[in-house]
Design an enzyme around this catalytic site. Structure first.
Site, PDB file in Angstrom:
ATOM      1  CG  ASN B 149      31.036  22.053 -33.776  1.00  0.00           C
ATOM      2  OD1 ASN B 149      30.817  23.232 -33.501  1.00  0.00           O
ATOM      3  ND2 ASN B 149      30.374  21.063 -33.217  1.00  0.00           N
ATOM      4  CD  GLN B 177      35.240  20.385 -36.842  1.00  0.00           C
ATOM      5  OE1 GLN B 177      35.673  20.062 -37.968  1.00  0.00           O
ATOM      6  NE2 GLN B 177      34.660  19.503 -36.047  1.00  0.00           N
ATOM      7  CB  SER B 197      40.801  16.726 -31.727  1.00  0.00           C
ATOM      8  OG  SER B 197      40.427  16.550 -30.397  1.00  0.00           O
ATOM      9  CB  ALA B 198      45.046  13.566 -33.630  1.00  0.00           C
ATOM     10  CG  HIS B 199      39.035  12.676 -33.746  1.00  0.00           C
ATOM     11  ND1 HIS B 199      37.735  12.631 -34.181  1.00  0.00           N
ATOM     12  CD2 HIS B 199      39.044  13.501 -32.681  1.00  0.00           C
ATOM     13  CE1 HIS B 199      36.990  13.394 -33.390  1.00  0.00           C
ATOM     14  NE2 HIS B 199      37.757  13.926 -32.471  1.00  0.00           N
ATOM     15  CB  THR B 235      51.866   6.257 -19.110  1.00  0.00           C
ATOM     16  OG1 THR B 235      52.343   5.902 -17.815  1.00  0.00           O
ATOM     17  CG2 THR B 235      52.853   5.780 -20.164  1.00  0.00           C
ATOM     18  CB  CYS B 323      28.500  15.966 -28.845  1.00  0.00           C
ATOM     19  SG  CYS B 323      30.097  16.314 -29.551  1.00  0.00           S
TER      20      CYS B 323
END
Lengths: 370, 381
Positions: B149, B177, B197-199, B235, B323
């Site tokens: 990353n 990444q 991860s989608a973002h 959910t 982070c």
């Protein structure tokens, strides 16, 4: 297309960096400058480690909330320099038998030297703080003058005497004309989350007031430096566990019984002696002051009359200042002054004839050596 | 006008993805677990997204478990080992992993597992033979980041995966990444697990997945329902999952174009900066690297102040991983590559992505050049 100049923010407003501690004062200072339509960049200086009550990351969060997306806000990390230039020096001063006042170096080095450097990099024209003091300009010679704040209870000029002309010319002190009560009222009216935050009184990295413990933590050898408590003639009256536990003028915690009240009158680091005596022996007729800064930029050529403040909560004493070579000054007080402690600052205020307040304009100041 | 050069932290959500998600939020309100028509419609959307994710990654849809992102997926695989082995056996990771692997690994170590942290070379690369040398019959998992990353450095994952498969050692790949800007094809890389991860590639925050191949043991981190075949209770984040699927569909179509486009912008940035800034150092390997990432050392320029000044001038970048903000502990990735703490602190990560164009790169170059000069002048004053 290459850009010629750096100005991607698209504003032509003056940019100013505000030192935001997370307290009510600097929060309001920032808000007042926003009201004046300056482009405000808030910076919290992370100074002491997380054990400190002030300038901690929690305070940075408070400041961030005040900034609230309306102004740019950053945390500037200076913990390593602060440890080296302020905390370690604080401990060493105690070990040398002096009573340090770390807030002066903190203000000068960090809130002015370092923050101004960063402000320059940020393309800002100056720095603003929430200090209670005023900066005015002399219309005759164009010099900048440092003056006590309107709220004399809160006045912080004692901590700012080291500022020079270049720094004063680039500093804004938006709270100088306000009282603490007015500051809180306005902060509340503006809905600032820090409006009712309690005041920090102690030295920020000694939150519980236990100076000796901090000194021993930083310089563990302090614990092994006990010595004698003596009177003015050298008679041994008792023993102590390190001169860093004492300060001139101290009356309690000596652990000796005497028919008269005894005060610490002197600390002799070399001999490891705490010298005690009567209240009369505590009075000083004069003092030697070193590393003197004259706000005007140059020492006076002749002795001058001044009001001299020898500690933070001191109403000032009438004196004559004798400028000496090497940025030193010999002070002669009109009347003896109690508990003049080496390590504290002596700040000189202009003495106007016939005036009996504390004096308003800062002439300069330095460090009490003896 | 802001210039966003922090796409490794997160990316703007693509308008097509927002449209797809908006439609779901407005029209598809059922719970995928419900047996009625509304539930069925939601279920169908989730499964369609699963197919798109699976197709991008080259795996069967039945191996995809939706999570709230890669950090959860990483935790799920690693912390699952506790259940699997009760804290015995050996785990192998590298010294340049994301905190969502580093911290679970430390936790497992406390529980008694033996954790080996493989060194990387000065350019951030792992040597596959080091990986093979570190495993034995007690090794229960090797967990490695595919594309770093911070530096963008790509590990030789195909070779590592092949060697581990021969040795019958399970491999987890953190591909957070890599997905969307590098060919991630589990038909070629025989990893047992993969996290993403989608973002990081035009999808929404808070959605991602764990891939667990058939036969690879998997244990729930979040219990409480039949969702995701009882592996992930709660959910489903239907709109998020649909957005994730859509972002995967876009990535599959655009991958070649992205790699070329991002690479051209990144190289333009590098060349522009080299023209104006003295003493620039590229941290990492210049060949095995994500096309969008530039990790640069500006000698004797503290990253913190440079980053803040850049932000004021309209350029978003990053010093180390996002982070870590608020702390200036030097990046463990850079120190693992042999940088001194001072060198690590004078480092900036610039990462391009969708929406960045050549003109913005040129602006960023001149802003950055001027700011480095300002910092250096201030430092020498």
């Amino acid at each position: 297309m290459r850009r010629q100049a750096v100005s991607a923010t698209g504003t032509d407003r003056s940019r100013v960096v505000v030192a935001m501690s997370g307290g009510v004062d600097s929060s309001l200072a920032a808000a007042l400058l926003v009201e004046k339509e300056l482009e405000v960049v808030g910076v919290t200086m992370h100074l002491a480690g997380d054990s400190s009550r002030c300038c901690s990351l929690e305070d940075a969060d408070d400041a961030r909330r005040v900034a609230d997306g309306r102004i740019r806000f950053y945390v500037a990390n200076y913990t390593e320099s602060f440890q080296r230039e302020v905390i370690d020096v604080f401990a060493d001063e105690y070990l040398a038998g002096r009573t340090p006042i770390p807030c002066v170096a903190c203000n000068k080095r960090f809130k002015f030297d370092y923050l101004m450097e960063r402000a320059g990099i940020f393309g800002a024209e100056g720095v603003a703080t929430g200090h209670y003091a005023r900066i005015t300009r002399n219309s005759d010679n164009g010099n900048f003058e440092l003056r006590r704040s309107r709220d004399l209870q809160k006045d912080q000029t004692y901590f700012l005497f080291q500022l020079d002309q270049a720094q004063l010319s680039k500093t804004l002190l938006p709270l100088g004309e306000l009282t603490k009560q007015e500051v809180r009222d306005r902060a509340r009216a503006l809905g600032l989350g820090t409006a009712d935050k309690p005041e920090s009184q102690e030295i920020c990295f000694v939150p519980d007031g236990d100076y000796a413990a901090i000194v021993e933590k930083i310089r563990p050898e302090a614990k092994r430096r006990g010595g004698e408590i003596v009177d003015g003639r050298g008679t041994v009256l008792g023993r102590h566990e390190g001169i860093h536990r004492f300060t001139v003028g101290q009356r309690h915690g000596l652990g000796i019984s005497s028919h008269q009240r005894l005060y610490v009158v002197r600390l002799d680091a070399k001999a490891r002696q705490v010298v005690v005596g009567s209240k009369e022996e505590l009075g000083a007729e004069g003092a030697e002051v070193s590393s003197v800064n004259w706000v005007d930029g140059q020492p006076p050529k002749e002795p001058v009359r001044a009001k001299v403040q020898v500690r933070h909560r001191h109403s000032g004493a009438e004196a004559t200042l004798f400028p000496l070579p090497d940025n030193t000054v010999r002070i002669e007080f009109d009347e003896p002054v109690q508990a003049v402690s080496p390590g504290q600052a002596a700040v000189f205020y202009e003495a106007l004839p016939g005036e009996d307040d504390r004096g308003e304009k800062v002439l300069g100041g330095g460090w009490i050596r003896s | 006008m802001r210039i966003y050069l922090d796409h490794n932290a997160t990316t703007p959500v693509r308008p097509e993805v927002i449209d797809a998600m908006g439609e779901v939020l407005r029209e598809v309100h059922g719970n995928p677990s419900s047996g009625h028509a509304e539930g069925g419609l939601a279920r169908a959307r989730v499964e369609a997204a699963r197919d798109e994710v699976a197709s991008l990654l080259g795996v069967a849809a039945s191996t995809i478990y939706f999570t709230a992102g890669a950090s959860e997926a990483n935790n799920s695989v690693l912390m699952g080992l506790l259940e699997e082995r009760g804290g015995s056996g050996k785990l192998v990771i590298s010294s340049v992993e994301h905190p969502s692997v580093v911290e679970p690994a430390a936790c497992l170590e406390k529980s008694g597992m033996v954790v080996t942290r493989l060194a990387v070379d000065a350019e951030g690369l792992l040597d596959p033979s080091d990986v093979f040398g570190a495993v034995d019959s007690d090794t229960v998992l090797v967990s490695l980041v595919w594309a770093n990353n911070e530096t963008g450095v790509i590990q030789p994952m195909e070779e590592i995966a092949r060697g581990l498969k021969e040795r019958e050692i399970r491999l987890h790949v953190d591909a957070t990444q890599a997905v969307g800007k590098w060919p991630v094809d589990l038909q070629r890389v025989s990893a047992d697990y993969l996290s993403c991860s989608a973002h990081k590639f035009g999808g929404p925050k808070g959605t991602g997945c764990l891939v667990a191949r058939e036969g690879a043991p998997i244990h729930p981190l979040i219990r409480g329902g039949p969702q995701e075949r009882r592996i992930r209770g709660g959910t489903e984040n239907v709109a998020g999952i649909v957005g994730f699927g859509h972002a995967c569909g876009l990535a599959a179509n655009e991958l070649t174009e992205r790699m070329e486009g991002y690479g051209a912008l990144r190289d333009r940035l590098w060349e522009g900066l080299c023209d104006g800034v003295e003493g620039l150092v590229w941290n990492g390997n210049r060949e095995h690297v994500l096309p969008n990432t530039l990790n640069l050392q500006f000698q004797e320029v503290p990253g913190e102040v440079l980053l803040q000044a850049l932000d004021i001038e309209g350029v978003a970048a990053s010093a180390g991983a996002a982070c870590h903000s608020g702390s200036i502990s030097p990046s463990h990735v850079l120190t693992a590559m042999g940088l001194s703490p001072e060198e690590a602190r004078s480092t900036l990560r610039l990462s391009v992505g969708h929406g960045v164009d050549a003109e913005q790169i040129d602006s960023a170059v001149s802003i950055l050049t001027e700011l480095v000069d300002r910092v250096r002048r201030a430092g020498s004053a």
